[in-house]
Design an enzyme around this catalytic site. Sequence first.
Site: not given
Ligand SMILES: NC(=O)c1ccc[n+]([C@@H]2O[C@H](COP(=O)([O-])OP(=O)(O)OC[C@H]3O[C@@H](n4cnc5c(N)ncnc54)[C@H](OP(=O)(O)O)[C@@H]3O)[C@@H](O)[C@H]2O)c1
Length: 299
Positions: A53, A210
């Site tokens: 990451y 996500s």
């Molecule tokens: N195992 C795997 O292959 C894999 C792959 C991808 C991710 N992951 C894990 O999953 C975690 C989460 O993934 P993700 O970051 O894609 O999750 P997510 O929660 O689906 O997306 C986060 C994004 O959504 C935005 N967001 C969240 N709430 C919001 C709202 N109420 N209004 C507008 N925008 C909003 C955030 O913006 P702001 O930052 O501006 O709030 C951020 O850019 C990662 O940190 C990682 O640990 C694992």
Amino acid sequence: MRHQYHPLGFEGSRIAQGFWRLQEWGWSAQETLTFIEQCLALGVTTFDHADIYGDYQCEGLFGEALKRKPELRDKMEIVTKCSILLPSEQRPEIKVHRYDYRREHILASVDRSLDNLQCEYIDTLLLHRPSPLMDADEVAQAFDHLFTLGKVKHFGVSNFTPQQFDLLQSRTDAPLIVNQVELSPLALQHFQDGTLDHMQQHAVTPMAWSPFAGGDLFSGQTERTLRVRNVLNELAEALGVSVDQVVVAWLLRHPAGICPVMGSGNIERLQSAVEACQIRLSDDDWFRVLIASQGHDVP
Ligand SMILES: NC(=O)c1ccc[n+]([C@@H]2O[C@H](COP(=O)([O-])OP(=O)(O)OC[C@H]3O[C@@H](n4cnc5c(N)ncnc54)[C@H](OP(=O)(O)O)[C@@H]3O)[C@@H](O)[C@H]2O)c1
């Protein structure tokens, strides 16, 4: 020799916080520490990482923060992942973007993660993505070694199909307690391909990566996303909650016991997700989201 693995399954918080985007947040160690403490205060104790990451830097940023208050270590569960190789200036020896499940790679990767995270053990180590070249017996040996040394307490996988999961489980005494897969109202595949059923059958915890489709649920403009967002907006208004809370409640409603891994660095958004644990969606409402996403009625 058989190893006495802990019989318990995943003992994380109902909601987890992911640190994939930590480097983008541009925080000082103190700001990261404040965020960690705020998460813990909300009861979010499970923190999700991976070696890669932030171009191999997020674990280190987290570790720098944790170093300021090492007593917090035992109040949290650290999940991290290994085995994706990503060409990067940080790792000039890596030439090809691929996977590496050799025993020596897994052991070295865990040592690097422990150094970066500045702690002595990892609660749960996940194999990040399945590889056609993965030798399950060799992985099992690596697990035994890490467990015996006390470096890793539990093991799991990520993005594995039920067959890949079963293959690995058939060769290791370590109970695989997690499969972390993409799950959201815009990522329906694993609701329908047997992955969640398999986890439910084997009492494996699904961690949802996500859960907001990386933010697409709020900003995406495709016909499908607009359709889903319309339904989520209607439900939010009817229930007197926010759209993000409907999404969290939708994931939590599934009987497999999904643990959403939240990705925002905004603590109010995490708080909103925690509060959503109190919402129980009706079956009507759950299916309305599913139908909007798949774009057609159920058979
Ligand atoms: N195992 C795997 O292959 C894999 C792959 C991808 C991710 N992951 C894990 O999953 C975690 C989460 O993934 P993700 O970051 O894609 O999750 P997510 O929660 O689906 O997306 C986060 C994004 O959504 C935005 N967001 C969240 N709430 C919001 C709202 N109420 N209004 C507008 N925008 C909003 C955030 O913006 P702001 O930052 O501006 O709030 C951020 O850019 C990662 O940190 C990682 O640990 C694992």
